[in-house]
Design an enzyme around this catalytic site. Structure first.
Site, PDB file in Angstrom:
ATOM      1  CG  HIS A 163      -1.805  -1.084   1.365  1.00 43.13           C
ATOM      2  ND1 HIS A 163      -3.053  -1.050   0.807  1.00 43.13           N
ATOM      3  CD2 HIS A 163      -1.703  -2.305   1.948  1.00 43.13           C
ATOM      4  CE1 HIS A 163      -3.675  -2.181   1.038  1.00 43.13           C
ATOM      5  NE2 HIS A 163      -2.891  -2.973   1.725  1.00 43.13           N
ATOM      6  CB  CYS A 207      -2.644   3.587  -3.616  1.00 41.81           C
ATOM      7  SG  CYS A 207      -3.811   2.228  -3.593  1.00 41.81           S
TER       8      CYS A 207
END
Ligand SMILES: *[C@@H]1O[C@H](CO)[C@@H](O)[C@H](O)[C@H]1NC(C)=O
Ligand SMILES: *[C@@H]1O[C@H](CO)[C@@H](O)[C@H](O)[C@H]1NC(C)=O
Length: 472
Positions: A163, A207
């Protein structure tokens, strides 16, 4: 597994037959892995890191294990590969195949043989940077001590999966959980100054991963990078439960991979397997970009980006991790082709919790618990979103003019110490942002770009979180 052995043997026999028919020049295309290690153009190194933990994040460690297998197939030696992963997946009680990790619905085990150089809380920003810089004395904890001690003729490949958020990548431990973009780029510059590589390629799945390099990575330090997404969008998990195409076997309640990651790795596997002409960085970028775009729709897909020294793009991947001349794999390429369904990286753990809930038997305590957990997590996210929006919103009153779109190609923030200190001030009063909350990093960056002071953030956070969130 037995099937693979047979295919391997058949391939080898075919190659040998073809070779003797062609006048015995088999050395040209049957190069043993040990031959390919000694390259006149230097040693090949790889640093592979998964930044998450938890079964619901299965896919990041699966990606990294798969990447290790690709490095091995490509002929890199273990002494030149450093793997950093929390290592809580293979033996998780949730894993339907104990001791095994897969990265594709019909894929073979990718966990076997993976070196456990740095695991658990030893996977942290300090150790990542120390390993990358080849600085043993900066290591903490009890890892293997292996570092990328590469020299001026060497080629280095770095792959990160996890992430992230604007300007930041996640780490799995409890304490140091953020790896900031400026520290990554600073380390690359330092390694370049220390003549620590001839060229270095870095692939990043997260992301907003474009924000790690955008406006930060120079084009003249021999580094070429690609990222799963641009600086402003999510990247995507894939092989997720409930997908129409490419769903994992039913006993898996979690996504098996990430879209950009499996795109480059399955592309690499396909080339290894078919032993086609060596691919270039540019060709792989194009293939990965097309697949990750979800056929150009960007629905459940993202914009793969390239940064740094684009003049390196014509280089052959053989310099880093390919070895198209080995014969060590099956020719089963079909399974690797095509675009599959995906889940937004940030929601992939909710998919897992939802599946757990759906699958538990009606009326059992397990079902009630699974429901509680899902609702708690959704409520937590909603509170976190509200809190960050409220705090940063108040701090930005009268300062809106400062966030009007930074020019394209500019970094998320100019003053990285400010960004770090804003996050610390927030977390001190409101609790950890965590892997979900990293999505708000741009709001903290805006606050810095607008000249808000640390004490103003501390006051706002203290007020908001003592009144809004007594039991955070
Ligand atoms: C290695 O790390 C140590 C401890 O952080 C530091 O003092 C030293 O300067 C570093 N060495 C190099 C060559 O950067
Ligand atoms: C992408 O295009 C190919 C070829 O046209 C098609 O087979 C595939 O189903 C498409 N994938 C998606 C996700 O639309």
């Amino acid at each position: 597994m037995g099937g693979h052995g047979v295919v391997c043997l058949l391939l080898l026999l075919q190659v040998l037959a073809a070779a003797s028919a062609g006048g015995g020049r088999w050395q040209e295309f049957l190069r043993l892995p040990s031959d390919s290690d000694e390259r006149s153009d230097g040693t090949r190194w790889a640093l592979l890191i998964a930044g998450s933990s938890g079964y619901y994040n299965y896919r990041h460690q699966a990606d990294v294990c798969h990447a290790y297998q690709i490095m091995k197939k490509g002929g890199l030696k273990d002494e030149n590969i450093v793997v950093m992963m929390y290592d809580d997946i293979a033996h998780s009680p949730d894993n339907p195949r104990p001791g095994i990790i897969i990265n594709h619905p019909t894929g073979a085990d990718v966990y076997a043989g993976v070196p456990k150089d740095y695991t658990g809380n030893d996977v942290n920003p300090n150790n990542f940077l120390a390993v990358l810089l080849g600085n043993r004395s900066a290591l903490t904890g009890s890892g293997s001590g292996k570092v990328i001690s590469s020299g001026p003729n060497d080629h280095v490949f770095v792959y990160y999966a996890d992430h992230g958020g604007p300007g930041v990548l996640g780490m799995p431990g409890e304490e140091e959980v953020y790896l900031y973009a400026n520290d990554v780029v600073k380390a690359l510059k330092k390694k370049h100054e220390g003549k620590g590589y001839k060229s270095l390629v870095m692939y990043v799945e997260a992301c907003e991963s474009g924000s790690i390099f955008e406006g930060l990575l120079p084009s003249d330090i021999g580094v070429y990078a690609t990222t799963a997404s641009n600086a402003e969008e999510s990247s995507w998990g894939t092989y997720c439960p409930g997908d129409d195409v490419g769903a994992p076997p039913p006993e898996y309640d979690t996504c098996l991979g990430d879209l950009y990651s499996v795109a480059w790795m399955e592309d690499a596997d396909a080339h290894h397997n078919t032993r086609t002409a060596p691919e270039t960085l540019r060709q792989q970028y194009a293939a990965v970009r097309d697949r990750t775009s979800a056929n150009g729709t960007y629905v459940f897909g993202s914009h793969v980006m390239q940064y740094g020294d684009l003049a390196l793009a014509p280089q052959s991947l053989d310099l880093y991790y390919m070895d198209t001349s080995t014969t060590s794999t099956s020719a089963d390429v079909d399974e690797y082709l095509g675009v599959r369904g995906s889940a937004n990286q940030r929601d992939a753990d909710l998919v897992y919790m939802w599946r757990k809930y759906r699958k538990s038997r009606e009326g059992t305590a397990e079902k009630a618990e699974a429901r509680e957990r899902l609702l708690r997590e959704m409520a937590r996210r909603s509170r976190l979103d509200t809190t960050v929006e409220k705090i940063t919103g108040e701090l930005m009153i009268g300062r809106r003019q400062f966030i009007r779109r930074r020019a394209a190609g500019q970094a998320v923030v100019d003053d990285w110490d400010c960004l770090k200190s804003m996050v610390r001030a927030y977390e001190m009063h409101c609790g950890s942002l965590g892997q979900y909350g990293m999505r708000h990093m741009r709001s903290f960056a805006d606050v810095c770009n607008a000249g808000v002071q640390h004490h103003q953030m501390a006051e706002a956070a203290s007020q908001a979180c003592t009144t809004l969130l007594p039991n955070w």
